[in-house]
Scaffold this motif. Structure first.
Motif, PDB file in Angstrom:
ATOM      1  N   GLY A 145       0.819  -1.194   0.000  1.00 21.29           N
ATOM      2  CA  GLY A 145       0.000   0.000   0.000  1.00 21.29           C
ATOM      3  C   GLY A 145       0.855   1.246   0.000  1.00 21.29           C
ATOM      4  N   ARG A 146       0.246   2.351   0.361  1.00 26.25           N
ATOM      5  CA  ARG A 146       0.916   3.648   0.344  1.00 26.25           C
ATOM      6  C   ARG A 146       0.551   4.399   1.618  1.00 26.25           C
ATOM      7  N   VAL A 147       1.544   5.017   2.241  1.00 25.77           N
ATOM      8  CA  VAL A 147       1.308   5.771   3.467  1.00 25.77           C
ATOM      9  C   VAL A 147       0.549   7.054   3.122  1.00 25.77           C
ATOM     10  N   LEU A 148      -0.662   7.166   3.664  1.00 19.57           N
ATOM     11  CA  LEU A 148      -1.485   8.348   3.420  1.00 19.57           C
ATOM     12  C   LEU A 148      -1.152   9.477   4.392  1.00 19.57           C
ATOM     13  N   ARG A 149      -1.015   9.120   5.655  1.00 16.40           N
ATOM     14  CA  ARG A 149      -0.705  10.116   6.687  1.00 16.40           C
ATOM     15  C   ARG A 149       0.358   9.571   7.619  1.00 16.40           C
ATOM     16  N   GLY A 150       1.289  10.459   7.936  1.00 16.36           N
ATOM     17  CA  GLY A 150       2.378  10.060   8.801  1.00 16.36           C
ATOM     18  C   GLY A 150       2.044  10.233  10.268  1.00 16.36           C
ATOM     19  N   TYR A 151       3.060  10.056  11.070  1.00 19.07           N
ATOM     20  CA  TYR A 151       2.904  10.099  12.525  1.00 19.07           C
ATOM     21  C   TYR A 151       2.400  11.468  12.976  1.00 19.07           C
ATOM     22  N   ALA A 152       1.295  11.484  13.743  1.00 22.53           N
ATOM     23  CA  ALA A 152       0.710  12.706  14.307  1.00 22.53           C
ATOM     24  C   ALA A 152       0.304  13.729  13.234  1.00 22.53           C
ATOM     25  N   GLN A 153       0.104  13.264  12.006  1.00 18.70           N
ATOM     26  CA  GLN A 153      -0.322  14.167  10.932  1.00 18.70           C
ATOM     27  C   GLN A 153      -1.846  14.242  10.927  1.00 18.70           C
ATOM     28  N   ALA A 154      -2.393  15.457  10.977  1.00 16.90           N
ATOM     29  CA  ALA A 154      -3.839  15.637  11.084  1.00 16.90           C
ATOM     30  C   ALA A 154      -4.535  15.301   9.769  1.00 16.90           C
ATOM     31  N   ASP A 155      -5.765  14.757   9.891  1.00 18.32           N
ATOM     32  CA  ASP A 155      -6.576  14.488   8.703  1.00 18.32           C
ATOM     33  C   ASP A 155      -7.408  15.720   8.364  1.00 18.32           C
ATOM     34  N   ALA A 170      10.794   0.932   7.107  1.00 18.10           N
ATOM     35  CA  ALA A 170      11.230   1.691   5.942  1.00 18.10           C
ATOM     36  C   ALA A 170       9.973   2.065   5.166  1.00 18.10           C
ATOM     37  N   GLU A 171       9.850   3.316   4.782  1.00 20.68           N
ATOM     38  CA  GLU A 171       8.602   3.826   4.238  1.00 20.68           C
ATOM     39  C   GLU A 171       8.483   3.528   2.745  1.00 20.68           C
ATOM     40  N   PHE A 172       8.195   2.273   2.419  1.00 19.42           N
ATOM     41  CA  PHE A 172       8.018   1.893   1.021  1.00 19.42           C
ATOM     42  C   PHE A 172       6.691   2.425   0.518  1.00 19.42           C
ATOM     43  N   GLY A 173       6.639   2.850  -0.732  1.00 13.22           N
ATOM     44  CA  GLY A 173       5.374   3.283  -1.342  1.00 13.22           C
ATOM     45  C   GLY A 173       5.152   4.766  -1.262  1.00 13.22           C
ATOM     46  N   GLY A 174       5.924   5.515  -0.464  1.00 14.29           N
ATOM     47  CA  GLY A 174       5.790   6.963  -0.417  1.00 14.29           C
ATOM     48  C   GLY A 174       4.586   7.415   0.367  1.00 14.29           C
ATOM     49  N   THR A 175       4.358   8.719   0.391  1.00 15.84           N
ATOM     50  CA  THR A 175       3.245   9.309   1.104  1.00 15.84           C
ATOM     51  C   THR A 175       2.471  10.232   0.181  1.00 15.84           C
ATOM     52  N   GLU A 176       1.273  10.578   0.605  1.00 14.73           N
ATOM     53  CA  GLU A 176       0.452  11.551  -0.127  1.00 14.73           C
ATOM     54  C   GLU A 176       0.339  12.817   0.680  1.00 14.73           C
TER      55      GLU A 176
END
Length: 377
Positions: free
Chosen positions: A242-252, A371-377
């Motif tokens: 999958g792909r990381v949508l939101r990182g640690y403590a990142q607000a939606d 390791a953050e495979f797939g990147g973030t949005e």
């Protein structure tokens, strides 16, 4: 002579674009699905069915993802070629007219020039200079036409490949679920105190409180292995594709920030243990849906929440890559996939997996372990 020259130009341009980028990607994906089908047949009679079936499910996921990507790229390339041909319609008509004239006009008339031998020599020199450029243009046009035909044939025949792949993936997941239910060979670190676990589930109101109370649910300690993944810190793969949508403590969008990662996955994606660990809990929890909590090292917990189905029993020590569950949702049907890829769109990531890491009861950024495979949005 000129008729022979025109025929030579066409024959020289004949090598087909049999292996284009998008087409080759889709064909490679079909081969991966064939491999997954063979793995499924072998896994059903293998000694370690859980491991074999886990690899089979992964193979189907990889193959279906690659097939979708190949078809999407093929659709984009097909549209690009079609638009290019439409834009160059006049130019191509003139080129075909020249080739037709060269191939049908009487040879003596084309070789002779009204001004005499000098004009005939000059026209021959002009023709000799124009021939390579004409040959290159015919070759490029022939290659593009063959590529376009290949791409259209690929999209037409994709339904059967996708149907077999989706059916195989469904069968592999069902077989995996059954094999896990029948598994009795995993080592255990302890037995569960079911009364204490029921009391904790009934009284807990937060994930923090639940994680803090897990120590009280241990029944009898067993002389089993105690995993320690400390040396692997920062290198672990994500538990699901999958792909990381939101990182640690990142607000939606609503301004809510959670102390973990939110990972977008496709429906029915397999969730596996990123490293050997002890299963501390598997089941529904609060508003997190189905949750799996594993302990990869002393006083370290990985929390995976939002699954559709969970595997494993409390106290078991699972090896790296062992299945922990599958995401929810329904896999897209063939028509939906073909429609989506025909429009050049990628497959939607409709499910979300929440990943939280706790050290000494405190949340930490999962990036310290994964390791953050797939990147973030």
């Amino acid at each position: 002579m000129i008729r022979a020259l025109a025929l030579l130009l066409l024959l020289a341009a004949a090598p087909a674009a049999a292996q284009t980028g998008p087409a080759a990607a889709a064909e490679a994906a079909a081969e991966r699905l064939d491999r997954a089908a063979r793995l499924l047949a072998e896994a059903e009679s293998g000694s370690d069915q859980v491991a074999a079936l886990t690899e089979t499910v992964r193979a189907y996921e990889d193959g279906l993802d690659a097939m979708r990507d190949g078809l999407r790229r093929a659709a984009i390339r097909e549209r690009t070629l079609s638009v290019e041909f439409a834009a160059r319609r006049g130019e191509l008509s003139r080129l075909l007219g020249v080739l037709t004239t060269l191939s049908t006009a009487p040879t003596p008339l084309l070789l002779l020039h009204p001004s005499g031998p000098t004009g005939t020599a000059r026209s021959g020199m002009i023709l000799s200079e124009a021939t390579p450029a004409l040959q290159r243009e015919v070759a490029r046009l022939t290659e593009q036409l063959e590529e376009l035909e290949l791409l259209r044939a690929l999209q037409t025949s994709a339904a059967d490949t996708l149907e077999a792949g989706l059916l195989g993936a469904q069968e592999a997941r069902a077989a995996l679920s059954q094999a896990i239910a029948e598994r009795r060979d995993l080592p255990r670190r302890y037995t569960e105190d079911r009364a204490a676990m029921a009391s904790l589930l009934a009284s807990t109101e937060t994930l923090t409180a639940f994680a803090g109370g897990l120590a009280e649910t241990v029944g009898e300690e067993l002389p089993g292995p105690s995993p320690d993944a400390t040396a692997r810190k920062g290198t672990l793969a994500l538990p699901a594709q999958g792909r990381v949508l939101r990182g640690y403590a990142q607000a939606d969008a609503a301004g809510v920030a959670r102390p973990g990662w939110l990972i977008a996955t496709r429906a029915q994606t397999l969730v596996t243990a990123p490293v050997a660990a002890t299963v501390r809990y598997a089941g529904p929890l609060l508003d997190y849906g189905n949750v799996v909590i594993i302990e990869p090292a002393s006083d370290v917990l990985f929390v995976f929440a939002g699954l559709g189905e969970v595997y494993g029993a409390t106290g078991e020590v699972v090896p790296e890559g062992a299945p922990l569950g599958v995401m929810g949702g329904a896999s897209a049907d063939i028509d939906a996939i073909l429609t989506e890829t025909a429009g050049g769109a990628d497959a939607p990531l409709s499910e979300t997996l929440y990943v939280e890491v706790r050290e000494a009861q405190e949340t930490v950024d999962p990036g310290t372990w994964f390791a953050e495979f797939g990147g973030t949005e």
